[in-house]
Each structure stands twice: as C-alpha cells, then as structure tokens.
Design a protein around this motif. Structure first.
Motif, PDB file in Angstrom:
ATOM      1  N   LEU A 170       0.822  -1.209   0.000  1.00  0.00           N
ATOM      2  CA  LEU A 170       0.000   0.000   0.000  1.00  0.00           C
ATOM      3  C   LEU A 170       0.857   1.260   0.000  1.00  0.00           C
ATOM      4  N   PHE A 171       1.959   1.220   0.741  1.00  0.00           N
ATOM      5  CA  PHE A 171       2.842   2.386   0.843  1.00  0.00           C
ATOM      6  C   PHE A 171       4.298   1.920   0.802  1.00  0.00           C
ATOM      7  N   GLU A 172       5.151   2.777   0.281  1.00  0.00           N
ATOM      8  CA  GLU A 172       6.597   2.614   0.434  1.00  0.00           C
ATOM      9  C   GLU A 172       7.099   3.838   1.185  1.00  0.00           C
ATOM     10  N   ILE A 173       7.657   3.603   2.361  1.00  0.00           N
ATOM     11  CA  ILE A 173       8.176   4.683   3.199  1.00  0.00           C
ATOM     12  C   ILE A 173       9.695   4.632   3.173  1.00  0.00           C
ATOM     13  N   VAL A 174      10.307   5.775   2.872  1.00  0.00           N
ATOM     14  CA  VAL A 174      11.759   5.839   2.764  1.00  0.00           C
ATOM     15  C   VAL A 174      12.296   6.836   3.785  1.00  0.00           C
ATOM     16  N   ASN A 175      13.165   6.346   4.645  1.00  0.00           N
ATOM     17  CA  ASN A 175      13.854   7.218   5.600  1.00  0.00           C
ATOM     18  C   ASN A 175      15.139   7.721   4.953  1.00  0.00           C
ATOM     19  N   LEU A 176      15.332   9.029   4.937  1.00  0.00           N
ATOM     20  CA  LEU A 176      16.481   9.624   4.250  1.00  0.00           C
ATOM     21  C   LEU A 176      17.582  10.086   5.213  1.00  0.00           C
ATOM     22  N   ASN A 177      17.566   9.559   6.442  1.00  0.00           N
ATOM     23  CA  ASN A 177      18.620   9.939   7.391  1.00  0.00           C
ATOM     24  C   ASN A 177      20.002   9.456   6.935  1.00  0.00           C
ATOM     25  N   GLU A 178      20.015   8.403   6.125  1.00  0.00           N
ATOM     26  CA  GLU A 178      21.244   7.948   5.487  1.00  0.00           C
ATOM     27  C   GLU A 178      20.934   7.653   4.032  1.00  0.00           C
ATOM     28  N   LEU A 230      31.239   1.667  -6.847  1.00  0.00           N
ATOM     29  CA  LEU A 230      31.580   1.777  -5.430  1.00  0.00           C
ATOM     30  C   LEU A 230      30.419   2.439  -4.713  1.00  0.00           C
ATOM     31  N   ARG A 231      29.920   1.799  -3.664  1.00  0.00           N
ATOM     32  CA  ARG A 231      28.806   2.369  -2.900  1.00  0.00           C
ATOM     33  C   ARG A 231      29.314   2.963  -1.602  1.00  0.00           C
ATOM     34  N   LEU A 232      28.957   4.218  -1.384  1.00  0.00           N
ATOM     35  CA  LEU A 232      29.276   4.909  -0.137  1.00  0.00           C
ATOM     36  C   LEU A 232      27.984   5.163   0.621  1.00  0.00           C
ATOM     37  N   ARG A 233      28.064   5.188   1.951  1.00  0.00           N
ATOM     38  CA  ARG A 233      26.899   5.545   2.772  1.00  0.00           C
ATOM     39  C   ARG A 233      27.227   6.840   3.511  1.00  0.00           C
ATOM     40  N   ILE A 234      26.310   7.812   3.415  1.00  0.00           N
ATOM     41  CA  ILE A 234      26.535   9.100   4.071  1.00  0.00           C
ATOM     42  C   ILE A 234      25.375   9.446   4.979  1.00  0.00           C
ATOM     43  N   LYS A 235      25.682  10.165   6.053  1.00  0.00           N
ATOM     44  CA  LYS A 235      24.669  10.656   6.978  1.00  0.00           C
ATOM     45  C   LYS A 235      23.947  11.843   6.351  1.00  0.00           C
ATOM     46  N   ASN A 236      22.640  11.899   6.558  1.00  0.00           N
ATOM     47  CA  ASN A 236      21.819  12.963   5.978  1.00  0.00           C
ATOM     48  C   ASN A 236      20.769  13.389   6.993  1.00  0.00           C
ATOM     49  N   THR A 237      21.232  13.673   8.210  1.00  0.00           N
ATOM     50  CA  THR A 237      20.301  13.929   9.317  1.00  0.00           C
ATOM     51  C   THR A 237      19.445  15.170   9.089  1.00  0.00           C
ATOM     52  N   ASP A 238      19.936  16.139   8.299  1.00  0.00           N
ATOM     53  CA  ASP A 238      19.147  17.343   8.029  1.00  0.00           C
ATOM     54  C   ASP A 238      18.236  17.174   6.821  1.00  0.00           C
ATOM     55  N   ASN A 239      18.300  16.005   6.184  1.00  0.00           N
ATOM     56  CA  ASN A 239      17.480  15.722   4.997  1.00  0.00           C
ATOM     57  C   ASN A 239      17.642  16.776   3.906  1.00  0.00           C
ATOM     58  N   GLU A 240      18.883  17.245   3.722  1.00  0.00           N
ATOM     59  CA  GLU A 240      19.165  18.213   2.663  1.00  0.00           C
ATOM     60  C   GLU A 240      19.480  17.536   1.330  1.00  0.00           C
ATOM     61  N   ILE A 241      19.906  16.278   1.402  1.00  0.00           N
ATOM     62  CA  ILE A 241      20.257  15.530   0.192  1.00  0.00           C
ATOM     63  C   ILE A 241      19.087  14.629  -0.181  1.00  0.00           C
TER      64      ILE A 241
END
Length: 330
Positions: A170-178, A230-241
């Motif tokens: 029904l829904f896809e929820i995406v958290n963008l903190n990372e 190459l996959r990198l993981r970055i923090k995005n706590t302000d949800n600017e990216i």
C-alpha cells in the motif's frame, strides 16, 4: 650510450649560435623522497538506502474507509496513522478474541485467549488496538494501519474507497537519514581503493561537505561501460540531500612515501619515460628508461629506475634540442 657536454657543443657548432649558449645551461635536480597523501576525484549519484526503505503490506484484505497518508512524498512519523480500513477477516478475528476473553476470564486455562490474541498479532493488528479491544470489550469494525518507521511516502497504491488484497504493497516509506552514493570507477581505479582512507562528497546546491569511510565495491562489472560501482553511505540527518543528486566524490589516499621528480625532468617518448642521469664526470649524462606516473600537472612519481638522491637533468627538453641529437640514443 652516454652524452658528453663537449660532444653536444661540437654538434651544435653546425647549428645556430644560440644553441651553443644553451648548452652551458644544463640544470640538474636530485630525486626526492616525499611523504604525501594525494586525492582522486570521481563522480556519483545518490540513491535511497535499501535498509531504510519500508513497505506497508497488510496481512489481510480489506477496504479503505479513511486515508490519512493521502499524498506522495508527504512525511510521516513512526506510529502515525496512515489509513483506517475495514477487513472482514480482522473483524472476525477480533470477535473471536472477545468471545474467548469472556469465556476464559474466570478460568485458569487461558490458552484459548492466547491463541486468539496471537491470531490478531499475526494478522498485523497493532498492539494498541488489541489493548483497546481488551478495555472496551466491544468489537470495532475498523482497523488502523500505522507507519512502521519515520520517512517520506515515496509511493502509495490506494485512495479512499479502494480495496486491497492480502500482501499488497500500500505504501513505500523511505527514511532519508542515510543515503547511498554510487560512484562509477574504471577497472584501474580499483588499485587505489585499498589506500583510500576517507571520501569527501560535495553537491552543487549545498555548502556542506559530507565525509564517510563506509564503502562497498559491488562484485560485478558493467560490461557495456567496463566500469565498477563503489557504494558509499553518508549521513543525511538534516534531509538536505535527496535521491538522484549528483555528487563530486574526492578520495583521500593514505599517506605514503614517494620518489618524485618535476615534470621538467622527465620526457615521454613512444609510450616510455626517460630521464638524463648524471654520470661520474662533469658534463656526462646518460638517457635511461624509468617507470613513472603523473601525480599532478607538475610532478611525476618515480616507480622504478631511480633511487633517492640520483641526479638527473632538470631541463630535460634541453637535451632534446632536435630529433637528430637523440635519434641514435633511444
């Protein structure tokens, strides 16, 4: 074969007089060992983190009575109400639970009650709703669907009045903190990955620089482009990216010792690198082949062929006054 300054002088007498003056301007430089950490720049794109992507797929079928998460890309918090639905299957399970509750409340054996409660849990009925059922002792025909995690509604497949089947997303929820950043690399780029200590990422629309050490090289090659990812993981706590943004990725390689020479001391000819090594006598220079690679626009790293302290001609192009002077040397 060795070149003597006097030989070059004699050769130049047949050329223009200006060459005679130049022959007395041979400059030399010694191979240096430097400790340096240099950088490499690649490019990539941001993607949602699969580990922070959540599907809301009920374990029962039903009909949407009220839809609260009614807009794509709206932000929802964990536990917020997404939809109120009617499910005959859940309604029946609730009624069975209350019947068991009334039958067993004065009995020692509560296995029947536990069984009907487990059935509600396995259907995905929220614990708050089961608790309300116990307190109210009446069956509500509606069931609530809550957000399992905080994030953005990236997709929804229902509207008010819609029906849905058991297991339907029904829904896809995406958290963008990372976020993930996928970086394209050539096969040769794989060689420096072991020396990469950290990665700095910059985005055109943002002033912040993002740093990470978390990386994973995908174990497959794109045959059309002959590239690795190459996959990198970055923090995005302000949800600017946001997913899909273009990233400038700078890799910082760990500090190492290098033998170096300036670009002016090295000549490349026929895919080989040459220097003029100073001999035992003044004015004696020998052209030798070395293995080198460019560190930057002005400097070569000497991989083999020379040792620290070796003296070579700095203005190497001077020794190549014309093709005639070197054609018999290499």
């Amino acid at each position: 074969m060795k070149i003597f300054l006097i030989f070059l002088l004699s050769f130049s007498l047949y050329a223009k007089d200006v060459s005679v003056t130049q022959l007395f301007n041979v400059q030399t430089i010694k191979v240096k060992s430097v400790k340096k950490s240099y950088t490499k720049t690649n490019y990539g794109y941001t993607k949602k983190d699969e580990a922070l992507t959540f599907d809301v797929s009920p374990r029962f079928s039903g009909y949407v009575e009220e839809l609260y998460a009614n807009k794509t890309y709206m932000y929802v918090k964990k536990g917020s109400l997404l939809a109120k639905v009617y499910s005959p299957q859940v309604y029946k399970a609730k009624d069975e639970y209350l019947s068991s509750y009334r039958y067993t409340k004065n009995k020692k054996n509560h296995s029947m009650l536990k069984s009907t409660e487990l059935k509600l849990e396995l259907l995905g009925v929220d614990a708050k709703e089961i608790q309300e059922l116990k307190l109210s002792k009446s069956t509500s025909k509606f069931t609530n669907i809550y957000a399992p995690k905080s994030g953005y509604i990236f997709s929804k497949s229902i509207n008010e009045g819609s029906s849905f089947k058991e297991g339907q997303k029904l829904f896809e929820i995406v958290n963008l903190n990372e976020l993930w950043v996928e970086v394209r690399l050539s096969e040769e780029d794989r060689l420096w990955l072991n020396d990469a200590q950290k990665f700095e990422l910059n985005f055109k629309s943002l002033t912040n620089t993002y740093t990470t050490t978390n990386s994973l090289l995908y174990p497959n090659l794109n045959p059309q482009e002959a590239t690795l990812t190459l996959r990198l993981r970055i923090k995005n706590t302000d949800n600017e990216i946001f997913p899909g943004m273009y990233a400038d990725v700078k890799s910082h390689l760990k500090e190492q010792n290098y033998l170096t020479l300036p670009k002016t001391a090295v000549i490349r000819k026929n895919s080989k690198y040459y220097v003029f090594l100073a001999g035992d006598f003044k004015g004696e220079y020998e052209p030798i082949v070395i293995d080198a690679k460019a560190i930057d626009a002005n400097t070569y790293e000497i991989i083999s062929g020379l040792d620290e302290g070796d003296e070579v001609v700095n203005n190497a192009m001077f020794m190549m006054d014309s093709d005639a002077q070197i054609s018999n040397l290499y």
